[in-house]
Design an enzyme around this catalytic site. Sequence first.
Site, short mmCIF file in Angstrom:
data_model
loop_
_atom_site.label_atom_id
_atom_site.label_comp_id
_atom_site.label_asym_id
_atom_site.label_seq_id
_atom_site.Cartn_x
_atom_site.Cartn_y
_atom_site.Cartn_z
N GLU A 47 17.22 76.66 179.03
CA GLU A 47 18.45 76.18 179.65
C GLU A 47 19.62 77.06 179.18
O GLU A 47 19.61 77.52 178.01
CB GLU A 47 18.69 74.74 179.20
CG GLU A 47 20.03 74.15 179.57
CD GLU A 47 20.27 72.78 178.88
OE1 GLU A 47 19.74 72.56 177.77
OE2 GLU A 47 21.00 71.95 179.48
N ASN A 110 24.62 72.77 185.92
CA ASN A 110 23.70 73.30 184.91
C ASN A 110 22.42 73.59 185.69
O ASN A 110 21.73 72.64 186.11
CB ASN A 110 23.48 72.25 183.81
CG ASN A 110 22.68 72.81 182.64
OD1 ASN A 110 21.96 73.80 182.78
ND2 ASN A 110 22.80 72.17 181.49
N LYS A 127 20.58 70.40 187.21
CA LYS A 127 20.32 69.31 186.25
C LYS A 127 20.94 68.00 186.73
O LYS A 127 22.11 67.96 187.12
CB LYS A 127 20.90 69.68 184.88
CG LYS A 127 20.61 68.69 183.76
CD LYS A 127 21.13 69.28 182.45
CE LYS A 127 20.80 68.42 181.25
NZ LYS A 127 21.29 69.07 180.00
N GLU A 145 28.64 67.97 177.90
CA GLU A 145 28.11 68.41 179.19
C GLU A 145 28.74 67.67 180.35
O GLU A 145 28.95 68.22 181.43
CB GLU A 145 26.59 68.26 179.23
CG GLU A 145 25.86 69.29 178.38
CD GLU A 145 24.39 69.32 178.70
OE1 GLU A 145 23.58 69.03 177.79
OE2 GLU A 145 24.02 69.62 179.84
N CYS A 171 16.31 70.13 180.25
CA CYS A 171 16.65 69.45 179.01
C CYS A 171 16.57 67.93 179.09
O CYS A 171 15.49 67.38 179.16
CB CYS A 171 18.01 69.92 178.53
SG CYS A 171 18.17 69.74 176.77
N ASN A 196 18.35 72.88 175.33
CA ASN A 196 19.19 73.17 174.17
C ASN A 196 19.39 71.80 173.52
O ASN A 196 20.21 71.02 174.02
CB ASN A 196 20.58 73.71 174.56
CG ASN A 196 20.59 75.14 175.08
OD1 ASN A 196 21.49 75.90 174.77
ND2 ASN A 196 19.63 75.52 175.90
N1 ING Z 1 20.51 68.25 175.18
C1 ING Z 1 19.92 67.14 174.58
C2 ING Z 1 18.58 66.71 175.16
O1 ING Z 1 18.44 65.83 176.01
C3 ING Z 1 20.20 65.02 173.47
C4 ING Z 1 20.86 65.97 174.45
C5 ING Z 1 19.94 65.44 172.19
C6 ING Z 1 19.84 63.77 173.89
C7 ING Z 1 19.31 64.56 171.28
C8 ING Z 1 19.21 62.88 173.01
C9 ING Z 1 18.94 63.27 171.71
O2 ING Z 1 17.62 67.27 174.65
C10 ING Z 1 20.68 68.59 176.47
N2 ING Z 1 21.24 69.80 176.68
O3 ING Z 1 20.38 67.85 177.40
#
Ligand code: ING
Length: 311
Positions: A47, A110, A127, A145, A171, A196
């Site tokens: 991503e 995204n 996304k 985001e 993601c 990410n």
């Molecule tokens: N990042 C994360 C993901 O869904 C996140 C956001 C991190 C959600 C940790 C829950 C826990 O992997 C992105 N870019 O969506």
Amino acid sequence: MSRSVKVAAAQLGPIGRSKSREAVVRRLIELMREAADWGVDVIVYPELALTTFFPRWAIEDEEEIDSWFEAEMPNAATQPLFEEAKRLGIGFHLGYAELAWQDGVKHRFNTAIIVDKAGGIVGKFRKIHIPGHNEVLDRPGQHLEKKYFEVGDLGFPVYQAFGATCGMAICNDRRWPETWRVMGLQGVEMVFCGYNTPVGLGDPYDLDALTLFHNQLSFQAGCYQNATWAVGVAKAGCEEGFNMIGQSMIVAPSGEVVAMCNTIEDELIVHKCDLGRSAEYKRDIFNFAYHRRPEHYGLIVERTGAGSPEK
Ligand code: ING
């Protein structure tokens, strides 16, 4: 002789805020050449693979925000990647921030694309599950985001590429069963998903400590329950002082992890994916026509509503 697709997950280490697109593309090309040496059909990048994960900062200046987006694809910075792919006869999946004009209105998504071995864009995904917040929270790290990206407007399409039915997720999409099932209902055999995923932003302990487990769980469950292969690819490492998980992996329709990165840097893993495994699971345990009964699920009418979380 069953059909197969040889894939490479091209995990990226950190990309500094000041790194040029050209410098990043050189890294992508280096990984692509390594993949070509392995006779890979398609290489999968993460991503937002062209820049640092800029949604970790609150940026107000419109021009500065737009500087993180690509108004065209390919463009001057990425054209060398498309040309090298065509020269090597290898396809690729690339995640990036897309600036799109629709009816004279600017939109920011995204986005990820699938490019075939002739260098043509054969599929695009935007996304849908946009995580985080649209305003700064009182905590060490931000995840903004929702401030920078609109919800994707292309659904979860599947495409014929590399001899397989291929789909994409980005993601956070991987955490939602709908992502996988909507593609599963279209017969998907191979899902490309870059991510990410930060840790240490100040989330509750168990969320952080279980980040790697939840990453693996999302891919393994999604693959098994929809009889598909998946290539999950991280932007990893400590990027501008913030840690992101690696753990890029290739997962079989059985839910088994067949390959996984073990660094948090640029790293390539490769696997020859037997599409016959997908066919076996679709023919037997996940034969939707034969076993799945949505008319009996008592599905409630979906309540939509983008409300903010309960305070
Ligand atoms: N990042 C994360 C993901 O869904 C996140 C956001 C991190 C959600 C940790 C829950 C826990 O992997 C992105 N870019 O969506």
